[in-house]
Design an enzyme around this catalytic site. Sequence first.
Site, PDB file in Angstrom:
ATOM      1  N   ARG A 159       0.839  -1.214   0.000  1.00  0.00           N
ATOM      2  CA  ARG A 159       0.000   0.000   0.000  1.00  0.00           C
ATOM      3  C   ARG A 159       0.866   1.253   0.000  1.00  0.00           C
ATOM      4  O   ARG A 159       2.075   1.204   0.223  1.00  0.00           O
ATOM      5  CB  ARG A 159      -0.916   0.012   1.219  1.00  0.00           C
ATOM      6  CG  ARG A 159      -0.171   0.161   2.532  1.00  0.00           C
ATOM      7  CD  ARG A 159      -1.097   0.586   3.660  1.00  0.00           C
ATOM      8  NE  ARG A 159      -0.420   0.542   4.957  1.00  0.00           N
ATOM      9  CZ  ARG A 159       0.397   1.465   5.416  1.00  0.00           C
ATOM     10  NH1 ARG A 159       0.697   2.522   4.662  1.00  0.00           N
ATOM     11  NH2 ARG A 159       0.953   1.352   6.613  1.00  0.00           N
ATOM     12  N   THR A 164       1.678   2.684  10.160  1.00  0.00           N
ATOM     13  CA  THR A 164       0.506   2.912  10.990  1.00  0.00           C
ATOM     14  C   THR A 164       0.301   1.722  11.911  1.00  0.00           C
ATOM     15  O   THR A 164       0.975   0.691  11.782  1.00  0.00           O
ATOM     16  CB  THR A 164      -0.753   3.185  10.152  1.00  0.00           C
ATOM     17  OG1 THR A 164      -1.775   3.747  10.996  1.00  0.00           O
ATOM     18  CG2 THR A 164      -1.286   1.905   9.503  1.00  0.00           C
ATOM     19  N   HIS A 166      -2.649  -0.897  13.690  1.00  0.00           N
ATOM     20  CA  HIS A 166      -4.007  -1.439  13.740  1.00  0.00           C
ATOM     21  C   HIS A 166      -4.167  -2.216  15.034  1.00  0.00           C
ATOM     22  O   HIS A 166      -3.225  -2.887  15.482  1.00  0.00           O
ATOM     23  CB  HIS A 166      -4.270  -2.387  12.571  1.00  0.00           C
ATOM     24  CG  HIS A 166      -4.154  -1.744  11.226  1.00  0.00           C
ATOM     25  ND1 HIS A 166      -4.933  -0.682  10.835  1.00  0.00           N
ATOM     26  CD2 HIS A 166      -3.349  -2.035  10.169  1.00  0.00           C
ATOM     27  CE1 HIS A 166      -4.607  -0.336   9.596  1.00  0.00           C
ATOM     28  NE2 HIS A 166      -3.640  -1.137   9.176  1.00  0.00           N
ATOM     29  N   CYS A 258       1.947   7.582  10.179  1.00  0.00           N
ATOM     30  CA  CYS A 258       1.877   8.075   8.803  1.00  0.00           C
ATOM     31  C   CYS A 258       3.018   9.023   8.469  1.00  0.00           C
ATOM     32  O   CYS A 258       2.947   9.779   7.498  1.00  0.00           O
ATOM     33  CB  CYS A 258       0.528   8.735   8.520  1.00  0.00           C
ATOM     34  SG  CYS A 258      -0.855   7.586   8.668  1.00  0.00           S
TER      35      CYS A 258
END
Length: 316
Positions: A159, A164, A166, A258
């Site tokens: 991606r 990031t 999760h 990010c």
Amino acid sequence: MESTVLGCSHRNPISLFGNQSHLVHPPISVAHIPTSTPHFVTKGLKKVFSRACISKSYDDGSFSSTIAEGYSSKCESLGIRKCECHDRFRELVPYVEAWAWQKLRVEERVQALKRGEDMDDCLVVLQHPPVYTLGTRSSNDFLKFDLENPPFELHRTERGGEVTYHGPGQLVMYPILNLRHHQMDLHWYLRSLEEVVIRALWSACEIRANRIEGLTGVWVGHEKVAAIGVRVSRWITYHGLALNVSTNLAPFANIVPCGIANYSVTSLSKLLEAGSDLSLEHGASRYKHPDVLVDTVHQSLLSEFSRIFQVAVAVC
């Protein structure tokens, strides 16, 4: 188009298969995004909209061929695309499993295109156990831990965007869409994903979310509440968005989320707690249990996704 990545920085163990200002005023819509209000036609637990659709299976999980055929016919007559939703939003699905599932769905659609065939769009909604993910060109400089001894699983993916986190309490949506049937414009797609979140936060919690010029994602003020990172192969999308609902924010301290050092992250539960003294109908007292908030936001995300992308979402 062979393959494109765009992501969440600057613009360029269940089986998946088996401050008060942000609490007023609705968000401003993005140009070219439909704003039609759905009209429901209900039969049992099947719901069909005139412009957007969310369809649910019966409580026993059945979805008879008769109903499926009727659902398909209704969608075709309305001129809207179908989108099969694998709804695992209460489950903690291992990241590698969801990742493999996405790549399989994309490959199926790429092969269908080569045969001159089309396949319906699809969507998976879930939560992950704690995991860090990197984009294809992410810098290790944004990691504050030893790569040989990460605090949680760590995966480099295809991606876009930087690192990031999760984890439980975060709702993740992975749309597999053929942009040939929507708009073949990656920036339109990213802005549309942002709009799904912006509208969902308003409809579920009356929280006013916003964009920040030059960045991808969704903020409330200057705190980031949702990250977006995608890849597109032959105009088929995968990866997607992650919204912090009742997420434990502590693991974000181990990274520069990010790759943006001058903005903090937040969650809906934190925002609602901060606004609970306003005595609003949608204040924190309404969501005493985190699952209630997750359930409410999940439903709003599906509804807004259906409206914005003008697809009939069949929940299975």
